[in-house]
Design a protein around this motif. Structure first.
Motif, short mmCIF file in Angstrom:
data_model
loop_
_atom_site.label_atom_id
_atom_site.label_comp_id
_atom_site.label_asym_id
_atom_site.label_seq_id
_atom_site.Cartn_x
_atom_site.Cartn_y
_atom_site.Cartn_z
N ARG A 99 19.38 46.90 76.73
CA ARG A 99 17.98 46.92 76.54
C ARG A 99 17.32 47.27 77.97
O ARG A 99 16.82 48.12 78.28
N VAL A 100 18.11 46.57 79.11
CA VAL A 100 17.60 46.91 80.46
C VAL A 100 18.07 48.19 80.80
O VAL A 100 17.45 48.94 81.72
N ARG A 101 19.42 48.67 80.56
CA ARG A 101 19.93 50.11 80.63
C ARG A 101 18.84 51.12 80.45
O ARG A 101 18.46 52.14 80.96
N LEU A 117 10.47 45.25 85.88
CA LEU A 117 10.56 46.41 86.21
C LEU A 117 9.18 47.17 85.82
O LEU A 117 8.72 48.02 86.47
N PHE A 147 20.08 41.02 87.28
CA PHE A 147 19.46 42.11 87.97
C PHE A 147 19.32 41.87 89.48
O PHE A 147 18.43 40.88 89.51
N SER A 206 17.08 39.25 79.87
CA SER A 206 16.54 40.83 79.73
C SER A 206 15.07 40.85 79.86
O SER A 206 14.63 41.92 80.35
N ILE A 223 13.55 40.53 82.84
CA ILE A 223 13.75 41.60 83.80
C ILE A 223 13.09 42.73 83.44
O ILE A 223 12.41 43.58 84.53
N ILE A 224 12.93 42.96 82.25
CA ILE A 224 12.12 44.42 81.79
C ILE A 224 10.69 44.16 82.27
O ILE A 224 9.84 45.28 82.56
N LEU A 245 22.87 46.21 88.44
CA LEU A 245 22.93 45.53 87.07
C LEU A 245 24.13 44.99 86.62
O LEU A 245 25.01 45.69 86.46
N ALA A 251 15.67 50.64 79.81
CA ALA A 251 14.26 50.57 80.48
C ALA A 251 14.67 51.36 82.00
O ALA A 251 13.84 52.05 82.32
#
Lengths: 216, 216
Positions: free
Chosen positions: A14-16, A78, A57, A71, A74-75, A3, A18
């Protein structure tokens, strides 16, 4: 998985969250958004992400490594690829409500109040500090007022029911940011309640800016 | 199904294209964004959508009618509920790329250049017409430059390959808008090529602002 982020970037934050909720481990690479005129504009990073924004990412499949950006995309990736601890509810209707609440931050507040926009207002539009703060506060209040009203209907321990969703991933970084800019949030009791609760959960607490290796 | 929109709203335009591509018919209800101080602020509409933004989309299930908001959430809902003529590719990786390209417009350009933001710049920030245009053009160019670079890799007849996706739904309204503001788009040949091609397809052409009943 890697990341590319920055400790204070709301979108990377936000991604962290998730990744933590899904118990996924990604190597964190810091892209300093201020030093050297913004390292996101370096040739190396622009090759990775032509938008020159964090987060980016990196994941891999049978064909090798690839890089994803934005983001929210990416989420969603995931969520599709690593379905444990789902961040979206089950029915299409509820999923749409959660996505809309999340987008009320990601499309209506954050794009107006992020670093590059505030920098442009000051450097290119000649806006002074007071007007910049007026701008910042305005979009937070417009957005939070609507979100607070939706949370009266939908919130439980979290923004939508009793498990964390995409909305919480957007809200917690946005509140963090609003507090940095001294926005008075007393009119938003549901937002504050969920913010307090989330920060007590390790997945959120460990993703906080001050916990990152590049925090200064 | 009912779509609350406005002929010139880029976000409503996106949903109109999605409905046409999926051959779904929704009753169109016009919410005039300028008359009467903006009809989206009326008590009736604010009850439907606390964000006081168009579009709002009404559908129903066994429990009755419900209202969804935020164009990107509405389109994801349509995609899940009405899977014909899919607007997202099949693999999680490709879906993430399409969502990110779409969000490069929906989260990075449109939020900065839409009507309420331009109105706020002029009325509340005291920005003059020339500075407003500078602002508008800046965010289009930043965003289109990155998108053009991604389209070199991914575009076919459409922004991503040879079938329409979420990216085209965002791009065509944004180009329409940019042309209204006289943005010079000659540096973006892929964007212009796809724009021309899309406008030859009935699903896109019929969704165009000037084709709507409330166009003036």
């Amino acid at each position: 998985m890697k990341l590319y982020g920055y400790w204070r970037s709301s979108a990377a934050y936000r991604v962290r969250i998730a990744l933590n909720l899904k118990q996924l481990v990604a190597e964190q690479v810091s892209v300093h958004l201020v030093n050297n005129g913004g390292e996101q504009h370096s040739e190396m990073f622009a090759a990775l992400n032509p938008q020159q924004l964090v987060p980016a990412f990196v994941d891999s499949n049978d064909d090798g490594e690839f890089c994803l950006t934005q983001s929210m995309a990416i989420i969603e990736y995931l969520e599709e690829q690593y379905p444990q601890s789902p961040l979206l509810p089950k029915t299409p209707k509820d999923r749409a409500i959660v996505r809309a609440m999340a987008q009320s931050i990601a499309c209506e507040i954050h794009p107006l109040d992020n670093l590059r926009v505030l920098q442009f207002l000051v450097k290119e539009m000649g806006v002074d500090e007071e007007a910049k703060m007026k701008w910042y506060h305005h979009w937070i209040h417009i957005g939070f007022k609507a979100l607070e009203s939706q949370m009266k209907t939908y919130s439980g321990k979290y923004c939508f029911g009793d498990t964390p969703t995409l909305v919480d991933l957007c809200l917690i970084p946005q509140v963090y940011n609003a507090k940095r800019f001294n926005v008075d949030l007393t009119d938003y009791p549901n937002i504050l309640r969920v913010w307090t609760y989330c920060n007590q959960q390790p997945a959120f607490a460990d993703a906080a800016p001050e916990q990152q290796a590049d925090a200064t």
